[in-house]
Scaffold this active site. Structure first.
Site, PDB file in Angstrom:
ATOM      1  N   LEU A   1      35.700 -12.409   2.292  1.00  0.00           N
ATOM      2  CA  LEU A   1      34.823 -11.305   2.658  1.00  0.00           C
ATOM      3  C   LEU A   1      35.579  -9.982   2.704  1.00  0.00           C
ATOM      4  O   LEU A   1      36.703  -9.902   3.198  1.00  0.00           O
ATOM      5  CB  LEU A   1      34.174 -11.566   4.019  1.00  0.00           C
ATOM      6  N   CYS A   2      34.924  -8.941   2.234  1.00  0.00           N
ATOM      7  CA  CYS A   2      35.496  -7.594   2.191  1.00  0.00           C
ATOM      8  C   CYS A   2      35.985  -7.125   3.556  1.00  0.00           C
ATOM      9  O   CYS A   2      37.027  -6.482   3.665  1.00  0.00           O
ATOM     10  CB  CYS A   2      34.438  -6.632   1.648  1.00  0.00           C
ATOM     11  N   PHE A   3      35.239  -7.456   4.624  1.00  0.00           N
ATOM     12  CA  PHE A   3      35.589  -6.934   5.933  1.00  0.00           C
ATOM     13  C   PHE A   3      36.801  -7.630   6.544  1.00  0.00           C
ATOM     14  O   PHE A   3      37.282  -7.232   7.600  1.00  0.00           O
ATOM     15  CB  PHE A   3      34.383  -6.981   6.869  1.00  0.00           C
TER      16      PHE A   3
END
Length: 234
Positions: A120-122
């Site tokens: 995930l990007c976050f």
């Protein structure tokens, strides 16, 4: 996703600059263009969610309690000459608007990468990310085509039950009812006005052109709705 690519085409072919804010009607994972879609990288909490693949790069984004934006800029605009500056130009007005609401968001300032990047990007870190109380709340990614650029970004507002380890902007504030109603509309309008001033282009609210709608529908049918596009391995 098809609409965002259609806006990139408008930037490349018709010299148009577009800013779009939108939300998702159900929790969805958007995969980065170059990202692998492998079972071993899936977490039990989100592996059953619908998936799409973006035109822009970066890690997967869980679109749940957040605002998504896309910004398309033509090759003729000075910002297209320096993609790193485009991140800063779009993110700074967001910092200013959020500060006016008492939310002190800032650039991360440093990047960090691991050998195995989080799915995930976050969970990833770039110096141009926006952070709130030490936690990432906005990340963006780009794609260039014939000199034009489309930039995607996601502003995390509340924690999702599918990714409880990523706090959102409003978790410490009793604004759930506001979040559901006028606050998001107001926020998007304020962001748009601030970005318009930053890039020195007038803000005109308008619908997609007939040409953009036609391109988007064709892309949806021939690319974005096909499992071969979403699940392909890079």
């Amino acid at each position: 996703m098809a609409v965002d690519e259609a806006l990139l085409e408008s930037a490349a072919e018709n010299n148009l600059c577009s800013l779009r804010w939108y939300r998702w009607d159900q929790p969805t994972i958007s995969l980065g263009y170059f990202q692998k879609n492998e079972n071993e990288e899936q977490n039990e909490s989100w592996k059953g969610l619908p998936r799409v693949r973006r035109l822009s790069g970066g890690g997967a984004i869980l679109h749940h309690h957040e605002l998504t934006y896309s910004f398309a800029v033509p090759a003729s605009h000075p910002l297209s000459k320096s993609p790193p500056d485009l991140y800063l130009t779009i993110h700074q007005p967001l910092i200013d608007v959020l500060a006016s609401h008492g939310l002190q968001v800032a650039f991360r300032g440093v990047s960090f990468k691991s050998q195995n990047e989080p799915f995930l990007c976050f969970g990833r870190g770039d110096e141009r990310d926006l952070v709130y109380e030490g936690n990432k709340v906005l990340g963006s990614a780009q794609r260039r085509r014939r000199g034009a650029i489309v930039q995607h970004g996601s502003l995390l507002l509340l924690t999702s039950e599918y990714a409880p380890h990523f706090p959102g902007l409003l978790n410490q504030v009793e604004q759930t009812s506001i979040y559901q109603a006028q606050f998001l509309t107001q926020l998007a309008e304020e962001f748009s006005q601030a970005i318009s001033q930053e890039i020195q282009l007038p803000l005109e609210s308008q619908k997609l052109t007939d040409e953009e709608i036609q391109i988007a529908r064709q892309l949806e049918t021939e690319k974005y709705s096909r499992a071969s596009w979403t699940s392909r391995q890079k």
